[in-house]
Enzyme design. Structure first.
Site, PDB file in Angstrom:
ATOM      1  N   GLU A 161       0.788  -1.231   0.000  1.00 58.15           N
ATOM      2  CA  GLU A 161       0.000   0.000   0.000  1.00 58.15           C
ATOM      3  C   GLU A 161       0.824   1.288   0.000  1.00 58.15           C
ATOM      4  OE1 GLU A 161      -2.352  -0.671   3.454  1.00 58.15           O
ATOM      5  OE2 GLU A 161      -0.707  -0.349   4.845  1.00 58.15           O
ATOM      6  N   LEU A 162       2.099   1.200   0.360  1.00 59.11           N
ATOM      7  CA  LEU A 162       2.939   2.397   0.338  1.00 59.11           C
ATOM      8  C   LEU A 162       3.163   2.893  -1.086  1.00 59.11           C
ATOM      9  CD1 LEU A 162       5.876   1.450   2.779  1.00 59.11           C
ATOM     10  CD2 LEU A 162       3.513   1.984   3.322  1.00 59.11           C
TER      11      LEU A 162
END
Lengths: 300, 277
Positions: free
Chosen positions: B74-75
């Protein structure tokens, strides 16, 4: 030429993050977290801030513990490798702060709507969830084209985005690399941008590679030279994540008394941050191996 | 390694379990759980990888039976190879080294929203019989007993992946008939709920706990005990669940990690940060 925007961290926070303002921070998620700026906010005893971000690791916990916060609009607040953020927990459980619960996708869309100059962005997440039930920035609408249910995510336009970058010129043109999280939309959505940078470099360095520029310099209000300004989070090209600091922080924040001691040592003390860290620790976090990208050609 | 024994965290279990056929190679319960998680990944899957145990699960799957799996973080990270060194968080610099793509959170969330993420992993604090997860408010918003960190990307993974796998400690206080707050939607109140609220696809496929593995009845969407870990009885799983847990007539034993899996796990978590008991 534009005028230089290079100022001290003290001045940048004093001018562009006043009491009652809203600030997007921790926008790259687990890396490039502007911890030096967070400590300066605590040091200046800011009050009634609204903190905006996806996951901030322990940054939001520290600023909440400093008594600076009225509201958090975020997807997550805690300590990534240990779990709870104790200051955040205490503040929410005693109802001293307000929380608007987002997901990483809805906070990204809220900031992107702000960046795009529209009042909302559609998403397909969160329907049926507690986030949807409790967050007034999320509303179900029917897509006018497909008839599908869609989540409308209201725009967020922070007063200031505080972003840590690898290198910037004095005019606010900055290079950032690695995973960027929601940094680009957070900058464009905000009225002001404070950049804290590992290095201040000449404009020629930045303009040699415009694809790596995180946001256009003319939108930036302040540039601060802040080496190690993201410690203990990692900065690609500069230093690794200091896991021990996050592990230690679990006990250093577990009680209000422990947090007061943390604050006295790391924030309000007169010693320079790097000397508090010590040479040995600093050396242990520096890169063990370099991995340079191939140069690209912007010639004509 | 001491870890926080609060909600949202898999509790450490004191005794290492010895494997009958390999008594000289004991393994921990966390290692068993990570191995079980890794087996949920098929070769070629696009996997949205969550924090903590799933980080290891992906590294393990990638290095054993699923060399063609793609990892999405998700980063704003996509990897086609396992990180070259042990990592404790997905933002550790080795996880960026020769990544396939470093990008924005919205880019990877877009892949999820398009429906091309096959599997995702979520850690839970409180779960109910239809697989709804709470990692936000124990006691609910009106009567907060405990504030947990919140969704992060978990609500998005549960809403938008083709399937998601839940990993958590199996305790009665965590396995409740109905969660106090839905952070990450499962099947709501049963069959048809996800369609009714407008979620485009997906739902939980598996719950891997400290005691066993649960799956979901394809018709009723209710959680069903599918396998028990070595040394655990069906009764103990049922007693540790806050509703009358359905038990599959063919309940099996969770396979122990193989020697190859253990060797790989210990390479990726040499200090046992996530996997020691």
């Amino acid at each position: 030429m534009p005028t230089s925007r290079l100022v001290s961290l003290t001045e940048a926070i004093a001018r562009f993050a006043p009491d009652g303002s809203s600030a997007a921070m921790g926008t790259a998620l687990e890396s490039l977290i502007p911890f030096a700026a967070g400590r300066e906010i605590i040091r200046q005893r800011k009050r009634d801030l609204t903190l905006i971000g996806p996951i901030s690791d322990i940054l939001f916990d520290q600023i909440v513990g400093g008594g600076c916060v009225r509201k958090v609009r975020a997807a997550w607040a805690g300590n990534v490798i240990t779990g709870s953020g104790y200051n955040f927990r205490r503040a929410v459980e005693s109802r001293n702060i307000e929380v608007e619960d987002h997901s990483n996708l809805t906070i990204a869309m809220a900031l992107r709507a702000g960046a795009m100059g529209v009042s909302f962005m559609p998403a397909r997440t969160a329907l049926g969830s507690g986030l949807y039930d409790t967050n007034s920035s999320l509303k179900a609408i029917t897509c006018p084209f497909t008839g599908d249910a869609v989540t409308a995510v209201a725009a967020i336009t922070p007063d200031v985005a505080i972003v840590h970058v690898q290198r910037s010129d004095e005019y606010g043109n900055a290079h950032s690399w690695g995973n960027l999280g929601v940094t680009r939309e957070a900058c464009l959505a905000s009225k002001h941008i404070i950049l804290t940078a590992e290095e201040i470099v000449s404009p020629d360095v930045i303009s040699s590679d415009p694809n790596r520029v995180v946001t256009p310099g003319f939108r930036v209000s302040a540039v601060v030279h802040a080496p190690w300004g993201a410690h203990p989070s990692p900065v690609p090209g500069y230093y690794n994540r200091d896991h021990q600091a996050f592990i230690d922080y679990q006990n250093e924040s577990r009680t209000p008394e422990a947090f007061a001691a943390w604050r006295a040592h790391w924030v309000d003390g007169s010693a320079d941050y790097l000397s508090l860290l010590g040479e040995e620790r600093v050396a242990s976090l520096t890169l063990k191996m370099h991995a340079l990208a191939e140069a690209v050609d912007y010639g004509y | 390694m001491a870890i926080d024994n609060t909600y949202g965290q898999v509790s450490p279990v004191p005794a290492a379990l010895a494997r009958a056929d390999q008594p000289q190679r004991p393994y921990t319960r966390s290692e068993l759980m990570v191995a079980a998680a890794a087996r949920e990944i098929s070769d070629g899957d696009v996997v949205f990888v969550g924090m903590r145990l799933p980080l290891l699960g992906f590294q393990l799957a990638k290095s054993t039976h699923a060399p063609n799996a793609v990892g999405v973080y998700e980063l704003g990270i996509i990897r086609e190879s396992a990180a070259p060194e042990p990592i404790l968080t997905m933002g550790d610099l080795p996880n960026l080294y020769r990544a396939q793509w470093l990008a924005d959170t919205a880019d990877v969330m877009g892949l999820l929203q398009q429906g091309i993420v096959d599997a995702s992993f979520i850690g839970g604090a409180q779960v109910d019989r239809f697989g709804n997860l709470n990692t936000t408010y124990i006691g609910g918003l009106e009567k907060i007993e405990m504030r947990l960190p919140g969704s992060g990307g978990a609500c998005d993974l549960a809403s938008l992946a083709k399937r998601h796998i839940i990993i958590m400690a199996h305790e009665k206080r965590r396995f409740v008939p109905k969660v106090d707050y839905i952070t990450s939607p499962g099947y709501g109140d049963g069959a048809g709920w996800r369609e009714r609220v407008g979620l485009p696809r997906g739902g939980p496929s598996t719950v891997i706990t400290t005691l066993g593995v649960m799956r979901f009845d394809p018709d009723s969407k209710e959680m069903v005990l599918a396998s028990i870990h070595p040394g655990v009885t069906v009764d103990r799983v049922v007693e540790s669940t806050g509703w009358p847990l359905r038990v599959s007539p063919n309940v099996a034993q969770t396979p122990a990690p193989s020697a190859a899996e253990l060797a790989m796990l210990r390479r990726y978590d040499p200090q046992g940060y996530w996997t020691s008991d």
